[in-house]
Design a protein around this motif. Structure first.
Motif: not given
Lengths: 160, 657, 104
Positions: B341-345, B481-483, B487-493, B499-501
């Protein structure tokens, strides 16, 4: 404190003051006023207050008298004569003088001789000004600034 | 540096606030100074926000707070403070960054307005209030800033107060959000009563931490619902969404600020901030309060998307799309996908600002025409705006791979699919995605394709001060969209602390094809439907009843007018009648008694006392005349009198001693 | 014989009276200012004399008051003369008998 000097100075000073008050030409009166101020400064010297005497000369002779002369020059085109006398004023002045003299002579213990004191140095005056009298000093500074600004505003040309 | 910014986090909102006051105080008649000051304030805030962002990167699940006593009354100390965690830091950067470009855009859009610098003062104030909401570590401080956001929106929506519609819209926005805020306020009181603190985090004693939540017990659900009512008001959730489309009466940069970076984000942010309270006592990730959040969100998302299909005003379409997207975020929060939700925000903040500024550019180019039926063919006339708008549109519709909105939307769908309570939200969300793609396609076609209609004929591209923010925001929309990718859910983590891989293999997931199919269906339907759309709407032709239903916003405004507003009017009339006939009668009886006493005493006054007073007044007047005659106006006379008086005093003194 | 305090007081009373005379009887505004300056100078003379003849003259209070009084007198003179100039500009006269607009 020599009596002879005192008498000479006092007579000169009072004569100058009387001339300043009564002469009909303003510019003469202003010059006599200078004499009276110098006389007062001399009396200050005589009383051992040299610093005040010097200030008296600087301020009155140097500044106030010059200001008065300038004002006279700026307003000299007044059409009416500068003489003119109001005799009731003279009466009041004489009455006040008589009253003052009467009160002074009535008061006892004024004839004690002056005590011997150390000379009042400018250093001492400066110290006192910067310690005990610092607030009055600041206030006077403010007052002089206000007077400066006020004087300027008063004499500025009115915009019409 | 790190500890410094943590101790001085308040500087971030303080910078725009100071600039706002400075502009109001200094730059009344100097528009350039005003806008420059506002932008400087925003740049400072952005810089500080980035500085604050850095330490949150270093440790996962970073959280630091600083509390102090505001004032004490009796035994109780009211404490406020600020908190820095990934949620706040990401919001700070987004708000200041998007806000900055909106400010820059405004210098072009508002050029020539006679209240130019006042506008920037309000914008800065708005930004400051929102930043205050984000860093608050106390529900009280948050509420204060929350209300300041409301005030700022009131000032800005009604900025063109000379338009009656703007005045009505700003009043509506203020009152509607206030209805929600009453709930929020009650929730705050209840929370304080239950847990004894309004601090979110306080070393284990805050109201969002274990002891505080345990103290609340079963009342947590009710408090959460009351707080959600405030969030629903600010974030335009059904049934309090009605103010949001009307808020389009404000200048377009204001709409961008309200819809992207600040006001509506506040509601979603509040729910995310209070999430421990909402999810307290969860079974399988479901609590009663979160269920309510989900259903309200679902209704809002679908309703917004449906109404947007039938609107003709370019900004209104975007407004309803905002409502729909906010509903989507609420659903995501409700089903447990807080990070999604916050990422979408955040992503929405970028591309919705882009879309609003793009629409502002279109409106500016078309000489303040907002009706899409009168535009068309702007693709050639305004190429930069067109490109930026297309990127925003694709991000909003959720075209996969390149655009940030797609990844976050996909993640929300993902979270919704696993909600244990019911599968219905998931299907409705998918319908919402199709509808979103549909109405955005319709808007694109109507505005940018086809033949230029009357408003588009005189159109021109906007100046670079307006197009540069568009380009910047468009680039960010793609770059973000890069984060976001699986494949690399940086913002999520970053938000969750896991941790994000980096794993390219996870880029392609089944859900990607689902959303691809949905978006393709939406866009395809849109092209099929509206390819020849011009003045008249194909939907209006084929389904006139449905179209009218949607065009009139499901008659919700009318429904409110007939029910809530009518009831409150009736109630005020009743109160008025009670006042006039019952309370007034009572008051009159008492007043009559008073009057009677008054008449008696007045008689006494006139006959007895007045005569005496009149006499003495006449005497005083005569004496005054006598004395006035002695005033010659000559200064020397006065001085002589003073001298004589002094002499008299002197003689008297000598006589007495 | 040295001059006593009485003598100084009498001199200062005389100066004061002359100042009063100038202020009360001359019609020209500048004479009034001259008179006021003389009266102030007389007061200063009194301060200094009382300081000099006081039993313990170590605290120079009289001198201090005189210095401040001179400063204030300077400000007063500046403002007074500025007023004379501006009155002259406005009424084209410096005769105080004609400046009687405040009469009752």
């Amino acid at each position: 404190m020599s009596t002879a000097a005192f008498i000479v100075i006092a007579i000169l000073m009072l004569a100058g003051a009387l001339a300043a008050a009564t002469l009909s030409k303003l510019i003469h009166a202003a010059l006599c006023l200078v004499i009276a101020f110098i006389g007062i400064a001399a009396l200050f010297f005589l009383l051992g207050a040299e610093f005040v005497g010097l200030v008296q000369i600087f301020v009155y002779v140097g500044a106030v008298a010059v200001l008065i002369v300038f004002t006279i020059l700026l307003t000299r085109h007044a059409e009416e004569p500068t003489s003119g006398f109001n005799w009731s004023g003279v009466l009041v002045a004489v009455a006040v003088f008589a009253g003052l003299i009467w009160v002074i002579l009535q008061t006892p213990s004024l004839s004690a001789p002056a005590p011997v004191i150390e000379a009042l140095t400018v250093k001492r005056i400066g110290e006192v000004l910067m310690t005990d009298y610092i607030w009055p000093l600041q206030c006077v500074g403010l007052l002089l600034t206000a007077a400066l600004v006020g004087g300027l505003i008063l004499v500025m040309e009115e915009k019409r | 540096m790190t500890s410094w910014i943590l101790a001085h986090l308040w500087l971030i909102p303080a910078a725009p606030l100071a600039m706002s006051l400075l502009i109001l105080g200094l730059a009344g008649s100097r528009p350039r100074t005003g806008s420059a000051l506002a932008i400087i304030g925003q740049v400072v805030a952005l810089g500080l926000a980035v500085v604050a962002f850095v330490p949150t990167l270093e440790t996962p699940g970073f959280r630091t707070f600083q509390n102090f006593t505001w004032f004490t009354f009796g035994e109780q100390a009211l404490r406020i403070g600020w908190v820095l965690d990934p949620l706040a830091a990401a919001m700070l950067v987004m708000i200041t960054f998007v806000g900055l470009w909106i400010f820059v855009f405004s210098t072009g859009y508002m050029a020539g307005d006679k209240n130019f610098s006042r506008f920037f003062a309000y914008l800065s104030f708005f930004s400051a209030a929102m930043l205050g909401v984000v860093i608050a570590n106390s529900l009280l401080l948050l509420f204060v800033c929350w209300e300041l956001v409301g005030l700022a929106s009131y000032l800005l929506i009604g900025f063109w107060i000379h338009k009656p519609s703007a005045a009505a819209a700003t009043k509506k926005a203020f009152i509607t959000t206030r209805i929600g805020d009453i709930g929020l306020f009650l929730g705050i009181l209840w929370l304080y009563g239950g847990s004894g603190t309004l601090l979110f985090y306080d070393g284990g004693n805050g109201c969002l931490e274990k002891t505080g939540l345990l103290a609340l017990g079963a009342s947590a659900s009710f408090i959460a619902l009351l707080i959600f009512s405030g969030a629903a008001g600010k974030s335009g959730q059904f049934p309090l969404h009605v103010w949001l489309p009307d808020a389009m009466e404000g200048p377009t940069p204001v709409s961008a600020l309200i819809h992207a970076a600040t006001m509506v984000a506040a509601g979603v942010f509040l729910v995310a901030r209070m999430y421990p309270l909402f999810s307290f006592g969860a079974l399988d990730g479901v609590t009663p309060s979160l269920t309510v959040v989900v259903w309200i969100g679902v209704v809002t998302a679908l309703m917004g998307a449906l109404i947007a299909v039938a609107q003709a005003d370019i900004k209104r379409i975007l407004a309803y799309s905002t409502i729909s997207q906010l509903g989507l975020m609420m659903v995501s929060l409700g089903v447990g996908g807080v990070a999604a939700g916050i990422m979408h925000l955040l992503a929405h903040g970028f591309f919705k600002a882009l879309l609003f500024l793009g629409s502002g550019s279109v409106i500016h180019g078309c000489h303040h025409e907002q009706d899409i039926r009168k535009m068309g063919g702007l693709r050639r006339i305004m190429p930069v705006t067109f490109l930026a708008y297309a990127i925003g549109m694709m991000a909003l519709s959720g075209v996969p791979l390149l655009f940030s909105g797609a990844w976050t939307k996909e993640e929300i769908l993902h979270a919704t699919a696993h909600w244990p309570r019911s599968p219905v939200p998931y299907y409705l969300m998918m319908a919402g995605v199709v509808l979103t793609a549909l109405y955005m396609t319709r808007q694109m076609i109507c505005v940018f394709f086809g033949k230029p209609r009357e408003a588009a004929e005189r159109a021109h591209e906007s100046p670079s001060v307006m197009t540069i923010p568009l380009i910047v925001l468009a680039v960010c929309t793609i770059a973000l969209s890069a984060v976001l990718t699986p494949a690399w859910p940086w913002l999520h983590s970053y938000l969750t602390g896991e941790p994000a891989q980096f794993d390219l293999g996870r880029l392609i997931q089944p859900m990607l094809f689902v959303s691809l199919a949905l978006v393709a269906a939406g866009i395809g339907l849109g092209i099929l439907f509206y390819r020849n759309a011009g003045r008249d709407d194909p939907l209006a032709r084929s389904q006139p009843l449905l179209f009218r239903f949607l065009e009139n916003k499901m008659w919700l405004d009318e429904l409110y007018a007939k029910t809530v507003i009518a009831w409150s009017a009736m109630f005020s009339k009743l109160s008025d009648w009670m006042d006039r006939h019952i309370w007034d009668g009572l008051a009159r009886t008492i007043g009559g008694a008073g009057q009677l006493i008054g008449i008696v005493s007045a008689n006494f006054d006139e006959r007895g006392i007045n005569a005496g007073v009149d006499e003495s007044a006449a005497g005083t007047r005569g004496l005054g005349r006598l004395i006035a005659a002695r005033h010659s106006g000559r200064i020397q006379t006065y001085m002589g009198v003073i001298a004589v008086g002094m002499l008299a005093l002197l003689v008297l003194y000598a006589w007495l001693t | 014989m040295t001059p006593t305090l009485t003598l100084f007081l009498i001199i200062s009373a005389a100066l004061f009276s002359i100042g009063l005379l100038a202020a009360l009887s001359r019609r020209h505004a500048i004479f009034i200012l001259i008179g006021i300056e003389m009266m102030l100078a007389a007061a200063n003379l009194n301060f200094i004399a009382f300081w000099r003849f006081a039993p313990q003259p170590q605290a120079p209070t009289g001198v201090m008051v005189a210095i401040f009084s001179i400063a204030i007198a300077a400000a007063e003179a500046a403002i007074g003369l500025a007023l004379v100039i501006s009155v002259y500009r406005h009424y084209r006269t410096t005769n105080v008998e004609k400046l009687d607009q405040l009469k009752g």
